[in-house]
Design a protein around this motif. Structure first.
Motif, mmCIF file in Angstrom:
data_model
loop_
_atom_site.group_PDB
_atom_site.id
_atom_site.type_symbol
_atom_site.label_atom_id
_atom_site.label_comp_id
_atom_site.label_asym_id
_atom_site.label_seq_id
_atom_site.Cartn_x
_atom_site.Cartn_y
_atom_site.Cartn_z
ATOM 1 N N VAL A 36 75.587 25.388 19.351
ATOM 2 C CA VAL A 36 74.954 26.521 18.677
ATOM 3 C C VAL A 36 74.584 26.152 17.243
ATOM 4 N N LEU A 37 75.380 25.332 16.615
ATOM 5 C CA LEU A 37 75.120 24.940 15.228
ATOM 6 C C LEU A 37 73.780 24.219 15.084
ATOM 7 N N ALA A 38 73.340 23.573 16.153
ATOM 8 C CA ALA A 38 72.074 22.834 16.108
ATOM 9 C C ALA A 38 70.881 23.694 16.520
ATOM 10 N N SER A 39 71.123 24.960 16.869
ATOM 11 C CA SER A 39 70.029 25.816 17.334
ATOM 12 C C SER A 39 69.893 27.047 16.427
ATOM 13 N N THR A 40 68.936 27.896 16.765
ATOM 14 C CA THR A 40 68.695 29.093 15.950
ATOM 15 C C THR A 40 69.720 30.180 16.261
ATOM 16 N N TYR A 41 69.751 31.188 15.403
ATOM 17 C CA TYR A 41 70.696 32.283 15.642
ATOM 18 C C TYR A 41 70.278 33.126 16.861
ATOM 19 N N HIS A 42 69.009 33.058 17.249
ATOM 20 C CA HIS A 42 68.568 33.765 18.456
ATOM 21 C C HIS A 42 69.236 33.176 19.699
ATOM 22 N N THR A 43 69.328 31.859 19.735
ATOM 23 C CA THR A 43 69.998 31.186 20.844
ATOM 24 C C THR A 43 71.478 31.546 20.856
ATOM 25 N N ALA A 44 72.083 31.568 19.690
ATOM 26 C CA ALA A 44 73.499 31.938 19.588
ATOM 27 C C ALA A 44 73.722 33.349 20.112
ATOM 28 N N TYR A 45 72.811 34.267 19.779
ATOM 29 C CA TYR A 45 72.920 35.655 20.242
ATOM 30 C C TYR A 45 72.945 35.706 21.768
ATOM 31 N N ARG A 46 72.058 34.949 22.410
ATOM 32 C CA ARG A 46 72.004 34.936 23.870
ATOM 33 C C ARG A 46 73.304 34.367 24.469
ATOM 34 N N ILE A 47 73.867 33.375 23.810
ATOM 35 C CA ILE A 47 75.134 32.801 24.295
ATOM 36 C C ILE A 47 76.256 33.824 24.157
ATOM 37 N N TYR A 48 76.289 34.548 23.054
ATOM 38 C CA TYR A 48 77.284 35.619 22.899
ATOM 39 C C TYR A 48 77.134 36.673 23.999
ATOM 40 N N LEU A 49 75.898 37.013 24.349
ATOM 41 C CA LEU A 49 75.674 37.982 25.434
ATOM 42 C C LEU A 49 76.257 37.473 26.750
ATOM 43 N N ILE A 50 76.017 36.199 27.045
ATOM 44 C CA ILE A 50 76.526 35.604 28.289
ATOM 45 C C ILE A 50 78.048 35.591 28.298
ATOM 46 N N VAL A 51 78.642 35.153 27.200
ATOM 47 C CA VAL A 51 80.106 35.073 27.099
ATOM 48 C C VAL A 51 80.740 36.457 27.284
ATOM 49 N N ASN A 52 80.072 37.493 26.807
ATOM 50 C CA ASN A 52 80.608 38.853 26.892
ATOM 51 C C ASN A 52 80.138 39.607 28.136
ATOM 52 N N GLY A 53 79.366 38.948 29.005
ATOM 53 C CA GLY A 53 78.949 39.545 30.275
ATOM 54 C C GLY A 53 77.959 40.692 30.131
ATOM 55 N N ILE A 54 77.076 40.605 29.143
ATOM 56 C CA ILE A 54 76.104 41.667 28.880
ATOM 57 C C ILE A 54 74.709 41.174 29.255
ATOM 58 N N LYS A 55 74.002 41.978 30.050
ATOM 59 C CA LYS A 55 72.600 41.676 30.375
ATOM 60 C C LYS A 55 71.733 42.281 29.278
ATOM 61 N N GLU A 56 70.853 41.479 28.697
ATOM 62 C CA GLU A 56 69.999 41.985 27.633
ATOM 63 C C GLU A 56 68.908 42.903 28.190
ATOM 64 N N LEU A 57 68.269 42.513 29.282
ATOM 65 C CA LEU A 57 67.204 43.315 29.895
ATOM 66 C C LEU A 57 67.587 43.697 31.320
ATOM 67 N N GLN A 58 67.397 44.984 31.645
ATOM 68 C CA GLN A 58 67.639 45.455 32.998
ATOM 69 C C GLN A 58 66.464 46.323 33.435
#
Length: 139
Positions: free
Chosen positions: A28-50
């Motif tokens: 994540v440190l090598a990528s943008t904060y947008h990528t980090a946000y998506r990883i946090y969503l995955i780790v927390n089991g949240i679907k961004e779009l339904q």
């Protein structure tokens, strides 16, 4: 003939509390904060779009979904605070964004449109049902 297909939507909590593991945070440190946000969503089991509805039609195009925007609490918030380039994520306000738009393909005119931003799940569920009812009347 057009057929409306309704899909079940299960809205999850709008707060991210689980932090990213040490191995993943290095990437994540090598990528943008947008990528980090998506990883946090995955780790927390949240679907961004339904999606909550689809249409089978040559005459119409339907866009119907709920987007979940999350805020950060607990360990996740502490982790983001410690990493400077991820700190813009702390400005995100938790909310649901509902978008529903029915377009006529030949004219590209919008036949029906509904946009709602809200933080309460029940309000969003009620609006989804209202959109579905309106779409059924139109089709």
């Amino acid at each position: 003939m057009s057929e409306l297909i309704v899909e079940k939507v299960r809205l999850k909590n709008q707060y991210i509390s689980k932090k990213i593991e040490a191995e993943a945070i290095k990437k994540v440190l090598a990528s943008t904060y947008h990528t980090a946000y998506r990883i946090y969503l995955i780790v927390n089991g949240i679907k961004e779009l339904q999606e909550f509805a689809n249409i089978v039609s040559d005459e119409y195009t339907l866009t119907a979904y709920v987007k979940t925007e999350c805020g950060f609490v607990g360990e996740a918030k502490d982790q983001i605070w410690a990493i400077t380039h991820l700190q813009p994520l702390l400005r995100k306000n938790p909310k649901y964004i509902l978008r529903c738009e029915l377009r006529h393909n030949m004219t590209n005119n919008v036949i029906y449109k509904c946009v709602l931003e809200h933080k309460h799940q029940m309000t969003v569920y009620n609006q989804i049902q209202e959109c579905i009812n309106n779409l059924k009347e139109i089709i």
